[in-house]
Design a protein around this motif. Structure first.
Motif, mmCIF file in Angstrom:
data_model
loop_
_atom_site.group_PDB
_atom_site.id
_atom_site.type_symbol
_atom_site.label_atom_id
_atom_site.label_comp_id
_atom_site.label_asym_id
_atom_site.label_seq_id
_atom_site.Cartn_x
_atom_site.Cartn_y
_atom_site.Cartn_z
ATOM 1 N N ARG A 286 0.463 -1.497 -0.120
ATOM 2 C CA ARG A 286 -0.190 -0.341 0.227
ATOM 3 C C ARG A 286 1.002 0.947 0.259
ATOM 4 O O ARG A 286 2.129 0.915 0.421
ATOM 5 C CB ARG A 286 -1.344 -0.314 1.595
ATOM 6 N N LYS A 287 0.754 2.559 -0.552
ATOM 7 C CA LYS A 287 1.148 3.834 -0.960
ATOM 8 C C LYS A 287 1.126 4.157 0.382
ATOM 9 O O LYS A 287 -0.230 3.994 0.811
ATOM 10 C CB LYS A 287 0.744 4.433 -1.734
ATOM 11 N N PRO A 288 1.585 5.283 1.063
ATOM 12 C CA PRO A 288 1.163 6.287 2.345
ATOM 13 C C PRO A 288 -0.116 6.810 2.037
ATOM 14 O O PRO A 288 -0.298 7.173 0.677
ATOM 15 C CB PRO A 288 2.903 6.705 2.458
ATOM 16 N N VAL A 289 -1.019 6.640 2.533
ATOM 17 C CA VAL A 289 -1.703 7.904 2.564
ATOM 18 C C VAL A 289 -2.121 9.047 2.644
ATOM 19 O O VAL A 289 -2.383 10.040 1.752
ATOM 20 C CB VAL A 289 -2.908 7.280 3.840
ATOM 21 N N LYS A 295 -2.707 16.020 -1.544
ATOM 22 C CA LYS A 295 -3.671 16.418 -2.994
ATOM 23 C C LYS A 295 -4.851 17.120 -2.532
ATOM 24 O O LYS A 295 -4.784 17.494 -3.742
ATOM 25 C CB LYS A 295 -2.836 14.854 -3.761
ATOM 26 N N GLN A 296 -4.725 17.514 -1.474
ATOM 27 C CA GLN A 296 -6.735 18.278 -1.660
ATOM 28 C C GLN A 296 -6.700 18.947 -0.445
ATOM 29 O O GLN A 296 -5.659 18.854 0.781
ATOM 30 C CB GLN A 296 -7.751 16.744 -1.039
ATOM 31 N N GLY A 297 -7.168 19.719 -0.779
ATOM 32 C CA GLY A 297 -7.110 21.020 -0.033
ATOM 33 C C GLY A 297 -7.877 20.901 1.091
ATOM 34 O O GLY A 297 -7.811 21.563 2.261
ATOM 35 N N ARG A 298 -8.928 20.015 1.253
ATOM 36 C CA ARG A 298 -9.231 19.743 2.261
ATOM 37 C C ARG A 298 -8.973 18.837 3.922
ATOM 38 O O ARG A 298 -9.385 18.751 5.270
ATOM 39 C CB ARG A 298 -10.814 18.665 2.393
ATOM 40 N N PHE A 299 -8.063 18.440 3.138
ATOM 41 C CA PHE A 299 -6.954 18.157 4.845
ATOM 42 C C PHE A 299 -5.315 19.180 4.681
ATOM 43 O O PHE A 299 -4.513 19.272 5.220
ATOM 44 C CB PHE A 299 -6.349 16.690 4.204
ATOM 45 N N SER A 300 -5.670 20.075 4.146
ATOM 46 C CA SER A 300 -4.378 21.416 4.017
ATOM 47 C C SER A 300 -4.203 21.389 5.433
ATOM 48 O O SER A 300 -3.320 22.200 5.733
ATOM 49 C CB SER A 300 -5.020 22.331 3.825
ATOM 50 N N HIS A 301 -5.392 21.266 6.727
ATOM 51 C CA HIS A 301 -4.572 22.159 8.079
ATOM 52 C C HIS A 301 -4.206 20.159 8.737
ATOM 53 O O HIS A 301 -4.023 21.202 9.900
ATOM 54 C CB HIS A 301 -6.513 22.250 8.835
ATOM 55 N N PHE A 302 -3.955 19.551 8.112
ATOM 56 C CA PHE A 302 -3.231 19.106 8.506
ATOM 57 C C PHE A 302 -1.791 18.590 9.049
ATOM 58 O O PHE A 302 -1.473 19.184 8.147
ATOM 59 C CB PHE A 302 -3.794 17.518 7.700
ATOM 60 N N VAL A 303 -1.554 18.184 10.328
ATOM 61 C CA VAL A 303 -0.415 18.773 10.836
ATOM 62 C C VAL A 303 0.768 16.650 11.514
ATOM 63 O O VAL A 303 -0.529 15.740 10.720
ATOM 64 C CB VAL A 303 -0.386 18.812 12.560
ATOM 65 N N GLU A 304 1.528 16.964 11.404
ATOM 66 C CA GLU A 304 2.173 15.128 11.133
ATOM 67 C C GLU A 304 0.829 14.194 12.078
ATOM 68 O O GLU A 304 0.976 12.591 12.029
ATOM 69 C CB GLU A 304 3.410 15.579 12.113
ATOM 70 N N GLU A 305 0.364 14.280 12.725
ATOM 71 C CA GLU A 305 -0.396 13.742 14.096
ATOM 72 C C GLU A 305 -1.587 13.192 13.385
ATOM 73 O O GLU A 305 -1.854 11.796 13.824
ATOM 74 C CB GLU A 305 -0.473 14.028 15.474
ATOM 75 N N PHE A 307 -2.515 12.905 10.114
ATOM 76 C CA PHE A 307 -1.563 12.137 8.714
ATOM 77 C C PHE A 307 -0.937 10.451 9.730
ATOM 78 O O PHE A 307 -1.741 9.588 9.321
ATOM 79 C CB PHE A 307 -0.046 12.476 7.777
ATOM 80 N N GLU A 308 -0.522 10.707 10.851
ATOM 81 C CA GLU A 308 -0.312 9.032 11.245
ATOM 82 C C GLU A 308 -1.756 8.523 12.043
ATOM 83 O O GLU A 308 -1.150 7.593 11.659
ATOM 84 C CB GLU A 308 1.082 9.539 12.341
ATOM 85 N N HIS A 309 -2.199 9.498 12.013
ATOM 86 C CA HIS A 309 -3.202 8.779 12.865
ATOM 87 C C HIS A 309 -4.300 8.002 11.804
ATOM 88 O O HIS A 309 -4.872 6.792 11.869
ATOM 89 C CB HIS A 309 -4.915 9.864 13.446
ATOM 90 N N PHE A 310 -4.306 8.989 10.670
ATOM 91 C CA PHE A 310 -5.286 8.199 9.825
ATOM 92 C C PHE A 310 -4.502 7.794 8.810
ATOM 93 O O PHE A 310 -4.892 6.075 8.421
ATOM 94 C CB PHE A 310 -5.169 9.568 8.462
ATOM 95 N N GLN A 311 -3.339 7.031 9.465
ATOM 96 C CA GLN A 311 -2.778 5.559 8.456
ATOM 97 C C GLN A 311 -2.917 4.595 9.679
ATOM 98 O O GLN A 311 -2.617 3.847 9.053
ATOM 99 C CB GLN A 311 -0.760 5.827 7.840
ATOM 100 N N LYS A 312 -2.478 4.545 10.607
ATOM 101 C CA LYS A 312 -3.510 3.768 11.334
ATOM 102 C C LYS A 312 -4.543 2.927 11.694
ATOM 103 O O LYS A 312 -4.547 2.126 11.796
ATOM 104 C CB LYS A 312 -3.074 4.099 13.277
ATOM 105 N N MET A 313 -5.439 4.141 10.848
ATOM 106 C CA MET A 313 -6.575 3.738 10.942
ATOM 107 C C MET A 313 -6.349 2.966 9.852
ATOM 108 O O MET A 313 -7.197 1.564 9.926
ATOM 109 C CB MET A 313 -7.580 4.614 10.568
ATOM 110 N N VAL A 314 -6.022 3.205 8.449
ATOM 111 C CA VAL A 314 -5.820 2.695 7.806
ATOM 112 C C VAL A 314 -5.203 0.776 7.565
ATOM 113 O O VAL A 314 -6.010 -0.217 7.077
ATOM 114 C CB VAL A 314 -5.407 3.101 6.450
ATOM 115 N N ASP A 315 -4.021 1.085 8.708
ATOM 116 C CA ASP A 315 -3.802 -0.156 8.673
ATOM 117 C C ASP A 315 -4.243 -1.318 9.166
ATOM 118 O O ASP A 315 -4.037 -2.279 9.204
ATOM 119 C CB ASP A 315 -2.313 0.659 9.384
#
Length: 337
Positions: A286-289, A295-305, A307-315
């Motif tokens: 799988r590619k990293p989330v 690539k989407q402006g609706r997630f432009s406010h995301f900080v590192e934590e 991205f990590e939470h989103f990746q953890k949920m998909v994993d």
């Protein structure tokens, strides 16, 4: 040949293997007013192309209703009916039942007529879900398609149960006191349908970024008999805030990152499709989330934590669920290992 075998023949012997084998006729014509790069418009074109002229299309209130039926105009070549936001299931059931009654009484010729209902986030997954569930309990031939742009787009991008974790919408902007407004994980609709309706023979997820996969799934759903269901993830340039030229790329990235698994449910079995099959079998990584989210402006406010939470949920969807990416349930025996 038994009726069951005839259905199998129709479902599997007519698979489209190349795009050149797709029908040339168009029953969803140009002239609609969807946004540039709208993947839902592409889905409508696919469903009309595959189902053909002997089809009745029913559309619930939503962005595809607004864009396709501007006053005195429509892009639908086949008969089209509008239903209220929560009425898609009832309209599907009523249309299929009326056709059966008219044929039984000899009022119209007895022949296969496709009944396809499309509905968006609110019309299918939220306020319309009870009607959809009711339609799924009867043995009428109908197909319900959830076109999912992860928002209520016809009322200017409001949050729904399909909106992914953390995505900002017009009603859920991040602020200084609370950066993440949407904290719930996206609802899984196909598992709800197949777990709760044993008479459903066919259900699937799809993405317009995979044309052959989508065309064949619509074809199979119409051939399976009884109520069938398809959930399509449709990138939305306006709501997701990206350049329209990247719609297809975002559709493939959603699958390649594992956020949107492609699969079919056929007679009690889950079959994975396209890259998802390789991911589940361990042949494709799988590619990293982050590649999808950045690539989407609706997630432009995301900080590192974030991205990590989103990746953890998909994993977790692939490593801890009973059926990878599909069923968030784990049996007692598996959990003990």
């Amino acid at each position: 040949m038994s009726e069951e075998l005839e259905k199998e023949e129709r479902m599997y012997k007519s698979i489209i293997k190349t795009i050149k084998q797709a029908p040339l006729e168009e029953f969803y014509a140009s002239g609609h007013r969807t946004c540039q790069g709208c993947e839902s418009a592409l889905l409508m074109r696919y469903l009309a192309k595959i189902s053909g002229e002997r089809t009745i299309v029913v559309g619930a209130t939503g962005c595809m209703y607004v864009a396709n039926t501007t006053y005195y105009t429509t892009s639908w070549v086949v008969p089209w009916v509008h239903t209220q936001l929560g009425g898609s299931g009832g309209a599907a059931l009523g249309t299929a039942a009326a056709l059966r009654a008219l044929m039984r009484k000899g009022k119209i010729k007895e022949e296969p007529i496709n009944v396809i209902v499309f509905c968006g986030d609110l019309g299918c997954a939220d306020m319309g879900l009870s009607g959809v569930s009711n339609a799924m309990t009867y043995d009428y031939n109908l197909l319900i398609i959830l076109y999912d742009n992860e928002s209520s787009a016809n009322t200017d991008i409001q949050e729904t149960s399909m909106t992914p974790y953390g995505a900002q919408t017009s009603f859920s902007r991040p602020g200084t006191a609370r950066r993440i407004m949407k904290r719930r994980w996206k609802k899984s609709v196909v598992p709800m349908i197949i777990a709760g309706h044993r008479n459903v023979r066919y259900a699937a997820t799809t993405s317009p970024a995979y044309p052959l996969d989508t065309l064949n799934k619509i074809k199979k759903a119409l051939s399976a008999g009884g109520p069938t269901f398809i959930h399509s993830l449709d990138p939305c340039p306006k709501g997701w805030d990206y350049d329209p030229m990247y719609s297809h790329e975002l559709g493939t990235l959603a699958v390649e990152t594992g956020i949107w698994p492609l699969y079919e449910y056929i007679d009690g079995k889950i079959i994975y499709n396209e890259p998802t099959k390789g991911i589940v079998e361990g042949r494709i990584k799988r590619k990293p989330v982050r590649e999808y989210l950045e690539k989407q402006g609706r997630f432009s406010h995301f900080v590192e934590e974030d991205f990590e939470h989103f990746q953890k949920m998909v994993d977790e969807m692939y490593e801890s669920w009973e059926i990878p990416g599909v069923m968030p349930i784990k049996s007692v025996e598996l959990a003990r290992k």
